[in-house]
Design a protein around this motif. Structure first.
Motif, PDB file in Angstrom:
ATOM      1  N   LEU A 194      26.774  19.750  21.960  1.00 15.41           N
ATOM      2  CA  LEU A 194      26.373  19.246  20.590  1.00 15.41           C
ATOM      3  C   LEU A 194      25.728  17.849  20.692  1.00 15.41           C
ATOM      4  CD1 LEU A 194      29.748  20.022  18.565  1.00 15.41           C
ATOM      5  CD2 LEU A 194      27.680  21.542  19.233  1.00 15.41           C
ATOM      6  N   GLU A 291      30.080  16.125  17.415  1.00 22.90           N
ATOM      7  CA  GLU A 291      31.280  16.839  17.796  1.00 22.90           C
ATOM      8  C   GLU A 291      32.656  16.989  16.965  1.00 22.90           C
ATOM      9  OE1 GLU A 291      29.309  14.701  19.181  1.00 22.90           O
ATOM     10  OE2 GLU A 291      28.747  15.176  21.414  1.00 22.90           O
ATOM     11  N   TYR A 294      31.949  19.043  14.031  1.00 29.18           N
ATOM     12  CA  TYR A 294      32.369  20.479  14.479  1.00 29.18           C
ATOM     13  C   TYR A 294      33.860  20.841  14.758  1.00 29.18           C
ATOM     14  CZ  TYR A 294      32.087  24.595  17.482  1.00 29.18           C
ATOM     15  OH  TYR A 294      32.199  25.962  18.028  1.00 29.18           O
ATOM     16  N   THR A 302      35.179  21.621  22.527  1.00 29.00           N
ATOM     17  CA  THR A 302      33.590  22.081  22.477  1.00 29.00           C
ATOM     18  C   THR A 302      33.030  22.320  23.716  1.00 29.00           C
ATOM     19  OG1 THR A 302      32.931  19.884  23.125  1.00 29.00           O
ATOM     20  CG2 THR A 302      33.311  20.040  20.896  1.00 29.00           C
ATOM     21  N   GLU A 304      32.067  20.908  26.018  1.00 28.16           N
ATOM     22  CA  GLU A 304      31.076  19.852  26.611  1.00 28.16           C
ATOM     23  C   GLU A 304      31.461  19.184  27.880  1.00 28.16           C
ATOM     24  OE1 GLU A 304      28.229  16.476  25.380  1.00 28.16           O
ATOM     25  OE2 GLU A 304      29.638  17.360  23.813  1.00 28.16           O
TER      26      GLU A 304
END
Length: 304
Positions: A194, A291, A294, A302, A304
């Motif tokens: 993101l 982030e 979301y 996430t 990530e």
């Protein structure tokens, strides 16, 4: 607003597993549409359906005015370029040979524009170097180059920065921005990274467990993500009742603290809270990231 793609209640089942469930989204012409979701959320499944690689279990979609159930959809897909899952490249061929192969597959009468495409993606100086000796970022750019053969004006990219180093990520981002800015190509890009996506997307669709949970423009998201209001109250149940009545998005942080993702009329909120005997103990504006927004929608991590 003119839309390149609209899906209407698309679903995809694999036996008892629901990969997509009643999913409806709209991709505006000229947008860089960030299709956001965790790994396994259903992003690739939808992209494969749009490209004609799979059929939906139910629902339909419209691509450049052609309905997915009509014969015209084949013609509409000619305006579409895509890199889904991994780039379809021939490792024993050079960049130029890979593009020539795509020209032949599409039945194009000449190699007109081939050199321009290589220059566009930054691969014009690779000469006789075979694709198997390319870096991961170069392979990804070659995949995008192949998808650009035939002059599509809609590009679908599935996790194009996945596994790339920082320089590779920057190169892909700059290429996508160039395609939109100089060639007016609409881009639908799926990602779970993101922080990177927030640097260039103009619209977002958030997917979780096969369902679209939110569709929003960058401007709308900036209003929400730019700042949020953290409120401390003495009665969370009463506070959430009032916030639900006001129709605003919020996230409960603790038994006494809630974050509100909307512009608030503080006087009105105070009056509404007072009516249900809820006292507002403190209120502060804070910064919100893509982030965390979301996370407020879907929860979990996430990736990530």
């Amino acid at each position: 607003m003119e839309y390149v793609l609209k899906t209407m209640g698309v679903g995809k089942n694999y036996h008892s597993f629901k990969a997509l469930e009643n999913l409806s989204l709209k991709v505006p012409k000229g947008a860089i549409y960030g299709f956001v979701g965790k790994n396994g959320a259903g992003k690739t499944t939808l992209l494969r359906i749009i490209c004609g690689l799979q059929q939906p279990t139910y629902g339909e979609y419209i691509l450049y005015g052609a309905n997915s159930t009509d014969k015209e959809i084949v013609k509409a897909r000619r305006r579409l370029g895509a890199v889904v899952e991994t780039p379809s490249i021939y490792l024993e061929m050079t960049a130029k040979e890979n593009l020539k192969q795509q020209y032949k597959i599409l039945g194009l009468p000449s190699y007109h524009g081939l050199e321009s495409i290589l220059t566009m993606v930054g691969l014009s100086d690779t000469g006789k170097k075979k694709a198997k000796n390319f870096s991961l970022g170069m392979r990804q750019r070659l995949g995008i180059a192949i998808s650009l053969v035939g002059d599509p004006d809609f590009l679908i990219l599935d996790e194009p920065t996945n596994g790339l180093d920082p320089q590779g990520i920057i190169e892909i981002r700059e290429l996508i921005l160039k395609l939109k800015r100089e060639y007016q190509i609409t881009v639908l890009i799926s990602s779970h990274i993101l922080g990177e996506l927030s640097k260039f997307a103009t619209h977002y669709g958030f997917i979780d467990k096969g369902q679209l949970v939110k569709e929003i423009s960058k401007e709308e998201l900036d209003e929400i993500c730019g700042k949020y209001t953290r409120i401390e109250v003495n009665d969370m149940k009463a506070a959430t009742f009032v916030l639900d009545e006001l129709g605003v998005e919020y996230r409960i942080i603790s038994d006494t603290i809630v974050d509100v993702f909307a512009k608030l009329n503080i006087s009105r909120l105070s009056l509404q809270l007072a009516k249900v005997d809820c006292e507002m103990l403190s209120l502060h504006e804070q910064e919100e990231s893509l982030e965390s927004y979301y996370m407020s929608l879907v929860g979990g991590e996430t990736n990530e």
